[in-house]
Design a protein around this motif. Sequence first.
Motif, mmCIF file in Angstrom:
data_model
loop_
_atom_site.group_PDB
_atom_site.id
_atom_site.type_symbol
_atom_site.label_atom_id
_atom_site.label_comp_id
_atom_site.label_asym_id
_atom_site.label_seq_id
_atom_site.Cartn_x
_atom_site.Cartn_y
_atom_site.Cartn_z
ATOM 1 N N ARG A 136 -4.683 -0.871 4.444
ATOM 2 C CA ARG A 136 -3.659 -1.587 3.673
ATOM 3 C C ARG A 136 -4.165 -1.949 2.279
ATOM 4 O O ARG A 136 -3.409 -1.918 1.314
ATOM 5 C CB ARG A 136 -3.269 -2.857 4.447
ATOM 6 C CG ARG A 136 -2.266 -3.760 3.806
ATOM 7 C CD ARG A 136 -0.839 -3.326 3.857
ATOM 8 N NE ARG A 136 -0.382 -2.849 5.141
ATOM 9 C CZ ARG A 136 0.859 -2.924 5.570
ATOM 10 N NH1 ARG A 136 1.777 -3.501 4.823
ATOM 11 N NH2 ARG A 136 1.211 -2.409 6.716
ATOM 12 N N LEU A 137 -5.461 -2.276 2.176
ATOM 13 C CA LEU A 137 -6.052 -2.664 0.894
ATOM 14 C C LEU A 137 -6.898 -1.530 0.332
ATOM 15 O O LEU A 137 -7.523 -0.790 1.090
ATOM 16 C CB LEU A 137 -6.930 -3.910 1.070
ATOM 17 C CG LEU A 137 -6.254 -5.148 1.648
ATOM 18 C CD1 LEU A 137 -7.275 -6.243 1.892
ATOM 19 C CD2 LEU A 137 -5.149 -5.629 0.727
ATOM 20 N N TRP A 138 -6.941 -1.446 -0.995
ATOM 21 C CA TRP A 138 -7.799 -0.442 -1.620
ATOM 22 C C TRP A 138 -9.259 -0.816 -1.351
ATOM 23 O O TRP A 138 -9.628 -1.987 -1.443
ATOM 24 C CB TRP A 138 -7.541 -0.357 -3.130
ATOM 25 C CG TRP A 138 -8.314 0.786 -3.710
ATOM 26 C CD1 TRP A 138 -9.515 0.717 -4.352
ATOM 27 C CD2 TRP A 138 -7.972 2.162 -3.643
ATOM 28 N NE1 TRP A 138 -9.937 1.982 -4.690
ATOM 29 C CE2 TRP A 138 -9.012 2.884 -4.262
ATOM 30 C CE3 TRP A 138 -6.889 2.859 -3.108
ATOM 31 C CZ2 TRP A 138 -8.999 4.266 -4.365
ATOM 32 C CZ3 TRP A 138 -6.878 4.238 -3.219
ATOM 33 C CH2 TRP A 138 -7.915 4.927 -3.841
ATOM 34 N N LYS A 181 1.324 3.100 3.148
ATOM 35 C CA LYS A 181 1.080 1.758 3.677
ATOM 36 C C LYS A 181 1.936 1.434 4.903
ATOM 37 O O LYS A 181 1.591 0.549 5.684
ATOM 38 C CB LYS A 181 1.294 0.724 2.580
ATOM 39 C CG LYS A 181 0.233 0.818 1.504
ATOM 40 C CD LYS A 181 0.425 -0.244 0.451
ATOM 41 C CE LYS A 181 -0.598 -0.075 -0.661
ATOM 42 N NZ LYS A 181 -0.413 -1.062 -1.708
ATOM 43 N N ALA A 182 3.019 2.175 5.117
ATOM 44 C CA ALA A 182 3.883 1.912 6.274
ATOM 45 C C ALA A 182 3.183 2.176 7.604
ATOM 46 O O ALA A 182 3.612 1.665 8.640
ATOM 47 C CB ALA A 182 5.154 2.761 6.186
ATOM 48 N N LEU A 214 3.464 0.627 14.756
ATOM 49 C CA LEU A 214 3.747 2.051 14.519
ATOM 50 C C LEU A 214 5.100 2.482 15.096
ATOM 51 O O LEU A 214 5.606 3.541 14.751
ATOM 52 C CB LEU A 214 2.628 2.926 15.097
ATOM 53 C CG LEU A 214 1.283 2.827 14.384
ATOM 54 C CD1 LEU A 214 0.224 3.628 15.141
ATOM 55 C CD2 LEU A 214 1.398 3.300 12.938
ATOM 56 N N ALA A 215 5.675 1.645 15.961
ATOM 57 C CA ALA A 215 6.985 1.938 16.531
ATOM 58 C C ALA A 215 8.134 1.396 15.672
ATOM 59 O O ALA A 215 9.305 1.666 15.972
ATOM 60 C CB ALA A 215 7.077 1.362 17.947
ATOM 61 N N GLU A 258 7.496 7.491 8.498
ATOM 62 C CA GLU A 258 6.273 7.937 7.824
ATOM 63 C C GLU A 258 5.426 8.803 8.751
ATOM 64 O O GLU A 258 4.840 9.803 8.313
ATOM 65 C CB GLU A 258 5.474 6.740 7.324
ATOM 66 C CG GLU A 258 4.337 7.104 6.412
ATOM 67 C CD GLU A 258 4.770 7.797 5.123
ATOM 68 O OE1 GLU A 258 4.009 8.656 4.642
ATOM 69 O OE2 GLU A 258 5.854 7.503 4.597
ATOM 70 N N LEU A 259 5.365 8.470 10.024
ATOM 71 C CA LEU A 259 4.636 9.302 10.987
ATOM 72 C C LEU A 259 5.224 10.704 11.050
ATOM 73 O O LEU A 259 4.490 11.693 11.094
ATOM 74 C CB LEU A 259 4.653 8.657 12.382
ATOM 75 C CG LEU A 259 3.776 7.434 12.579
ATOM 76 C CD1 LEU A 259 4.115 6.740 13.902
ATOM 77 C CD2 LEU A 259 2.305 7.800 12.528
ATOM 78 N N ALA A 260 6.542 10.796 11.039
ATOM 79 C CA ALA A 260 7.195 12.114 11.073
ATOM 80 C C ALA A 260 6.829 12.921 9.829
ATOM 81 O O ALA A 260 6.541 14.128 9.913
ATOM 82 C CB ALA A 260 8.707 11.951 11.187
ATOM 83 N N ARG A 261 6.811 12.268 8.686
ATOM 84 C CA ARG A 261 6.456 12.968 7.447
ATOM 85 C C ARG A 261 5.004 13.448 7.494
ATOM 86 O O ARG A 261 4.687 14.581 7.127
ATOM 87 C CB ARG A 261 6.668 12.042 6.246
ATOM 88 C CG ARG A 261 6.521 12.755 4.904
ATOM 89 C CD ARG A 261 6.572 11.777 3.746
ATOM 90 N NE ARG A 261 5.405 10.928 3.681
ATOM 91 C CZ ARG A 261 4.200 11.322 3.229
ATOM 92 N NH1 ARG A 261 4.018 12.560 2.818
ATOM 93 N NH2 ARG A 261 3.189 10.475 3.188
ATOM 94 N N LEU A 262 4.123 12.593 7.990
ATOM 95 C CA LEU A 262 2.710 12.959 8.075
ATOM 96 C C LEU A 262 2.482 14.094 9.075
ATOM 97 O O LEU A 262 1.643 14.966 8.844
ATOM 98 C CB LEU A 262 1.862 11.741 8.432
ATOM 99 C CG LEU A 262 1.798 10.657 7.361
ATOM 100 C CD1 LEU A 262 1.069 9.420 7.889
ATOM 101 C CD2 LEU A 262 1.152 11.163 6.087
#
Length: 120
Positions: free
Chosen positions: A29-31, A47-48, A76-77, A84-88
């Motif tokens: 989440r953080l850089w 970040k999602a 994650l649900a 975002e999981l689908a995109r990844l």
Amino acid sequence: MKREPVIRLRRVYDPPEPGADGVRILVDRLWPRGLAKAVAGVDQWPKAVTPSTELRKWFHDGGSAEEFRERYEAELAEPGAVAELARLRGLIGSGPVTLLTAVKDPASSHAAVLAEHLSG
């Protein structure tokens, strides 16, 4: 024949390996402290799918690894994370992906949980 997804887990502080890393995705989440963006070689920072600030603080205040996993899987649900999981997963189908984290042992971190979700 379907190709098995290649998902690597690495520390973001390790130098990029252009021939092996594929798309480099920061999953914190953080850089990372003290790391210049130009040096990190991060391609994406979704970040999602990173653990929430509240979850991270809870864990560092003494939360158990088992409950952390349960709470992170619940995050994650959530709809934003699911999209975002689908995109990844689409990225993984195109070649190797490396999940990057600042933790000292990526294989025992949230990055490993995320890798399981992406490969399953």
